[in-house]
Scaffold this motif. Structure first.
Motif, PDB file in Angstrom:
ATOM      1  N   PHE A 468      35.160  34.326  37.546  1.00  0.00           N
ATOM      2  CA  PHE A 468      36.581  34.711  37.498  1.00  0.00           C
ATOM      3  C   PHE A 468      36.921  35.301  36.145  1.00  0.00           C
ATOM      4  CE2 PHE A 468      36.531  30.318  35.999  1.00  0.00           C
ATOM      5  CZ  PHE A 468      37.404  30.335  34.921  1.00  0.00           C
ATOM      6  N   LYS A 469      38.092  35.945  36.091  1.00  0.00           N
ATOM      7  CA  LYS A 469      38.538  36.597  34.866  1.00  0.00           C
ATOM      8  C   LYS A 469      40.037  36.412  34.705  1.00  0.00           C
ATOM      9  CE  LYS A 469      35.029  40.228  34.849  1.00  0.00           C
ATOM     10  NZ  LYS A 469      34.600  40.146  33.461  1.00  0.00           N
ATOM     11  N   GLY A 470      40.511  36.552  33.467  1.00  0.00           N
ATOM     12  CA  GLY A 470      41.948  36.599  33.242  1.00  0.00           C
ATOM     13  C   GLY A 470      42.543  37.731  34.053  1.00  0.00           C
ATOM     14  N   GLY A 471      43.751  37.535  34.572  1.00  0.00           N
ATOM     15  CA  GLY A 471      44.321  38.478  35.528  1.00  0.00           C
ATOM     16  C   GLY A 471      45.046  39.658  34.904  1.00  0.00           C
ATOM     17  N   MET A 472      45.741  40.386  35.775  1.00  0.00           N
ATOM     18  CA  MET A 472      46.443  41.612  35.380  1.00  0.00           C
ATOM     19  C   MET A 472      47.903  41.373  35.004  1.00  0.00           C
ATOM     20  SD  MET A 472      44.954  44.653  35.592  1.00  0.00           S
ATOM     21  CE  MET A 472      43.413  45.363  36.142  1.00  0.00           C
ATOM     22  N   ASP A 473      48.496  40.273  35.516  1.00  0.00           N
ATOM     23  CA  ASP A 473      49.935  40.062  35.347  1.00  0.00           C
ATOM     24  C   ASP A 473      50.193  39.348  34.026  1.00  0.00           C
ATOM     25  OD1 ASP A 473      52.618  39.800  35.679  1.00  0.00           O
ATOM     26  OD2 ASP A 473      52.525  38.529  37.480  1.00  0.00           O
ATOM     27  N   LEU A 474      50.353  40.130  32.963  1.00  0.00           N
ATOM     28  CA  LEU A 474      50.462  39.564  31.619  1.00  0.00           C
ATOM     29  C   LEU A 474      51.824  38.924  31.391  1.00  0.00           C
ATOM     30  CD1 LEU A 474      48.767  42.358  29.461  1.00  0.00           C
ATOM     31  CD2 LEU A 474      47.721  40.409  30.635  1.00  0.00           C
ATOM     32  N   VAL A 475      51.830  37.813  30.670  1.00  0.00           N
ATOM     33  CA  VAL A 475      53.087  37.175  30.270  1.00  0.00           C
ATOM     34  C   VAL A 475      53.931  38.185  29.488  1.00  0.00           C
ATOM     35  CG1 VAL A 475      54.062  35.401  28.742  1.00  0.00           C
ATOM     36  CG2 VAL A 475      52.153  34.834  30.265  1.00  0.00           C
ATOM     37  N   ASN A 476      53.263  38.978  28.670  1.00  0.00           N
ATOM     38  CA  ASN A 476      53.941  39.976  27.853  1.00  0.00           C
ATOM     39  C   ASN A 476      53.689  41.374  28.410  1.00  0.00           C
ATOM     40  OD1 ASN A 476      55.570  40.484  25.663  1.00  0.00           O
ATOM     41  ND2 ASN A 476      54.201  39.495  24.190  1.00  0.00           N
ATOM     42  N   GLY A 477      54.540  41.851  29.285  1.00  0.00           N
ATOM     43  CA  GLY A 477      54.397  43.221  29.787  1.00  0.00           C
ATOM     44  C   GLY A 477      54.051  43.341  31.258  1.00  0.00           C
ATOM     45  N   GLY A 478      53.708  42.223  31.897  1.00  0.00           N
ATOM     46  CA  GLY A 478      53.483  42.243  33.337  1.00  0.00           C
ATOM     47  C   GLY A 478      52.253  43.031  33.762  1.00  0.00           C
ATOM     48  N   VAL A 479      52.234  43.392  35.052  1.00  0.00           N
ATOM     49  CA  VAL A 479      51.091  44.085  35.647  1.00  0.00           C
ATOM     50  C   VAL A 479      50.898  45.454  35.015  1.00  0.00           C
ATOM     51  CG1 VAL A 479      50.176  45.077  37.786  1.00  0.00           C
ATOM     52  CG2 VAL A 479      51.302  42.829  37.827  1.00  0.00           C
ATOM     53  N   GLU A 480      52.010  46.110  34.682  1.00  0.00           N
ATOM     54  CA  GLU A 480      51.925  47.456  34.097  1.00  0.00           C
ATOM     55  C   GLU A 480      51.115  47.444  32.799  1.00  0.00           C
ATOM     56  OE1 GLU A 480      54.884  51.140  32.783  1.00  0.00           O
ATOM     57  OE2 GLU A 480      55.733  49.348  33.719  1.00  0.00           O
ATOM     58  N   ALA A 481      51.412  46.460  31.948  1.00  0.00           N
ATOM     59  CA  ALA A 481      50.682  46.356  30.681  1.00  0.00           C
ATOM     60  C   ALA A 481      49.217  45.994  30.923  1.00  0.00           C
ATOM     61  CB  ALA A 481      51.337  45.307  29.780  1.00  0.00           C
TER      62      ALA A 481
END
Length: 550
Positions: A468-481
Motif C-alpha cells: 500500500f501507499k499514501g493516498g491522493m487526497d491530501l490534508v493540505n490541498g486535497g486530490v488536486e494537490a
C-alpha cells in the motif's frame, strides 16, 4: 520501482508537494524521523552513485545497512551473516537479425526495435529460431481452477506462439468476470505468458502490444527489452525457457495474421470467450541473435528480531535497496540516478522499523527485515530470496513491502494495491481506522501494479503480502494537490537524476504511513492467525498446499 513501468508512476507513486501538516499519532511507536532523513539523504547521495548492483554503490549500501541494522539491535538473519548472495547474469542481445515470417505465398520481414523486440533468458552465446511454425494461442493462459486453457488440444512444442496481452475480461467495467473483470490477474502479466509458453514447450513467444491493455506505449516496450537484460543465475542456465521471448507492434501482428488469412480483431474477440481453440497459422518464423553474457554477484541484506514465543514463525518486511546507478544525463550533465524516493526511503524505513521493534521488545513471532537487490532489473533479489528462502515460506505468516514513500504530506487516504486479495487487508483496515484515515482501492487495477514490486516474488509462492501507499487526497490541498504532485514526480524525477534528497520535503505523510507499517507487522507478529488469500485468488492453491498438515 521496476523500470518497465516508468510511464505509469503518477497513478500510484506520490511525492513532493510543499504542504506541511501536523500528524496525530494513533497507537504509534517511537519511529525516528532523524533516521529516515539521515539515511535517505546518505543512501541517495552522489557518493553512492545511484546504488546499482555490482558497483561501489552496492558496497557502500551493504556496509551502511550492516552498521545500521547492527546498531538497531537486530541480528544477522542468514545463519550468522547479514547477507544472502544473489548471482545475476546480464544478457545483451547483439546482431539481431530481422524477424522473417514465411507464408505459402509471401515473406515478411520486421526490424528489431521499431517493429519487434526479442531477447533470450537462456545463458547461451547464440540464439537461433529457424522455420518455427506459428500458432495463435489467444491470451496464452492455462488456469485449471478457472476452467480455462488456451493450449487445449494443440501441441506447440518447438513452435512460435503469438499471444494477446492482459486478461480476456480486461474491458469489463466492474471487477466481476472469469479473470476478476477489470482488475488484472497474474495470468494477464507478460511474465506469466512467457513462463507458460516455456512450460508448453514453445520455441518462441511473441506478445502482441496494444497500449490500453498493456498500460504503456511501445516506447516502454522497446526501451525495456533492448539493451542489457538481467536474470538470476541458475545451474541449468535457464535452458528450460523458450529460445526467445518478445513483443510485436500491433500493426505488425495485424499484417502477420492477415498473411495467414486471419483477422487479429476477430481472433481477439473469439479469444475472450471460454472454449477458445488455438489457431495454427500456416506460417514459419525465423530470427537469430548473439548474446553477450556477463556474470555478477549481488547481495540481499537480511536481519531478524527473533520472536519470544514462536520464533520459527516469521513476519516479513521487504524493500529494495538498489536503483539505476548511472543513467542518461540531464540538461545539467548530472548522470547519477540517485533514487531518493525510489527507494532510499523504503531502505531507510527498514532501519527505522527495526529500531522501533527492538525498542518495543520482541514480538511473539520473529520479524525479518529484508533489503533486496536488483528490483529495477526485474525483482531479481526478491525472486532469489523466494526461490532460496532463508526462512521456510510455509512458516512465513505474511509480510508488507515498502517501495517509494510519499513526500506530499499527510493524505486522508491509503491506497491498497491488490485490495481484496488476502485476509491481510483486515490488519491494514484496523491500523488505518486507528489512525483516522481511510482505505481505498487502487484507481487502475487493470494495470496490474500488484505484480510489479518485490512482494510479488513471495506472493506467487503463496506467502500473503500487503502493498500500500499514501493516498491522493491530501490534508493540505486535497486530490488536486495529490494528483499534481504525482504528475510532477512521474514526469520530472522518476528514474531520472532529479530523484534527489530535498531538505524541504514534508515528512508528515511518510511518518504516518510508517506507523501503519509498524502496527500491521506488530499485530501480525503477536497474533496466532495465519491469514490466507481469499477463496478463488490465483495464489490460494499454492498456499493451501504449502500449509497442508501444519
Amino acid at each position: 520501482m521496476h523500470s518497465h513501468y516508468r510511464t505509469l508512476l503518477p497513478a500510484l507513486c506520490l511525492t513532493l508537494a510543499g504542504a506541511t501538516t501536523t500528524v496525530a499519532a494513533a497507537d504509534a511507536p517511537q519511529l525516528s524521523l532523524d533516521t529516515m532523513k539521515s539515511l535517505t539523504k546518505e543512501l541517495s547521495s552522489d557518493a553512492f552513485e545511484g546504488r546499482a548492483p555490482g558497483t561501489i554503490g552496492e558496497e557502500k549500501t551493504l556496509a551502511l545497512l550492516e552498521k545500521e541494522f547492527s546498531a538497531a539491535g537486530i541480528k544477522p538473519g542468514n545463519n550468522g551473516s547479514w547477507f544472502q548472495d544473489v548471482p545475476l547474469v546480464e544478457i545483451t542481445a547483439e546482431n539481431v537479425s530481422p524477424l522473417v515470417i514465411k507464408g505459402a505465398e509471401q515473406e515478411l520481414s520486421y526490424q528489431y526495435g521499431p517493429q519487434m523486440v526479442l531477447y533470450s533468458d537462456r545463458v547461451t552465446p547464440r540464439t537461433e529460431v529457424k522455420d518455427s511454425e506459428m500458432v495463435f494461442v489467444g491470451y496464452g493462459i492455462h488456469a485449471p481452477e478457472r476452467d480455462w486453457n488456451d493450449y487445449a488440444d494443440v501441441d506447440v512444442t518447438g513452435k512460435t506462439v503469438v499471444i494477446l496481452v492482459n486478461d480476456p475480461d480486461y474491458e469489463t467495467e466492474g471487477l466481476e468476470g472469469p479473470f476478476n473483470g477489470r482488475a488484472m490477474t497474474y495470468y494477464g502479466r507478460w511474465s506469466y505468458k512467457f513462463e507458460e509458453a516455456a512450460r508448453q514447450g514453445a520455441a518462441a513467444a511473441l506478445i502482441v502490444h496494444d497500449t490500453e491493455p498493456a498500460a504503456y506505449g511501445w516506447n516502454v516496450v522497446e526501451s525495456s527489452n533492448t539493451g542489457p537484460q538481467h536474470v538470476a543465475d541458475a545451474e541449468h542456465g535457464h535452458m528450460d525457457q523458450t529460445l526467445a521471448n518478445g513483443w510485436l507492434q500491433y500493426e505488425v501482428a495485424e499484417e502477420v495474421l492477415a498473411a495467414a488469412g486471419q483477422d487479429l480483431a476477430a481472433l481477439s474477440a473469439a479469444a475472450k470467450k471460454p472454449g477458445f481453440k488455438a489457431v495454427e497459422l500456416g506460417l514459419k518464423a525465423s530470427v537469430s541473435f548473439d548474446n553477450k553474457i556477463e556474470k555478477q554477484l549481488s547481495k540481499n541484506v537480511v536481519g531478524i528480531l527473533p520472536g519470544s514465543d514462536r520464533p520459527d514463525e516469521y513476519v516479513l518486511y521487504t524493500a529494495h535497496w538498489d536503483h539505476l546507478g548511472r543513467c542518461g544525463a540531464d540538461e545539467t550533465g548530472d548522470d547519477i540516478c540517485n533514487g531518493a524516493i525510489d527507494n532510499a526511503t523504503g531502505t531507510a524505513a527498514l532501519v527505522a522499523l527495526a529500531q522501533a521493534h527492538v525498542a518495543a521488545g520482541p514480538a511473539k513471532r520473529s520479524i525479518v527485515f529484508l533489503a533486496v537487490t536488483a528490483e529495477e532489473s526485474g525483482l531479481l533479489g526478491s525472486e532469489s530470496y523466494a526461490a532460496n528462502p532463508v526462512y521456510p515460506l510455509e512458516n512465513t505468516v505474511g509480510g508488507v513491502n515498502m517501495d517509494a514513500f510519499s513526500m506530499t504530506g499527510l493524505a486522508k487516504d491509503v491506497v491498497v494495491v491488490g485490495k481484496g486479495k488476502s485476509e491481510l487487508d483486515a490488519y491494514l483496515e484496523r491500523a488505518v481506522e486507528k489512525a483516522g484515515r481511510e482505505v481505498k482501492a487502487e484507481p487502475t487495477p487493470e494495470k496490474g501494479f500488484y505484480y510489479r514490486s518485490d512482494h510479488f516474488s513471495l506472493a506467487k509462492r503463496g506467502v500473503p503480502m500487503l502493498y500500500f501507499k499514501g493516498g491522493m487526497d491530501l490534508v493540505n490541498g486535497g486530490v488536486e494537490a495529490g494528483m499534481a504532485a504525482a504528475k510532477d514526480y512521474g514526469e520530472n524525477r522518476y528514474h531520472a537524476p532529479k530523484d534527489e534528497y530535498d531538505p524541504n520535503w514534508d515528512w508528515g505523510g511518510t511518518m504516518a504511513d510508517l506507523r501503519l507499517y509498524y502496527r500491521i507487522a506488530r499485530d501480525l507478529a503477536n497474533s496466532e492467525e495465519w491469514p490466507n488469500w481469499v477463496e478463488g485468488d490465483e495464489f490460494r492453491a499454492v498456499r493451501d498446499e504449502s500449509r497442508a498438515g501444519k
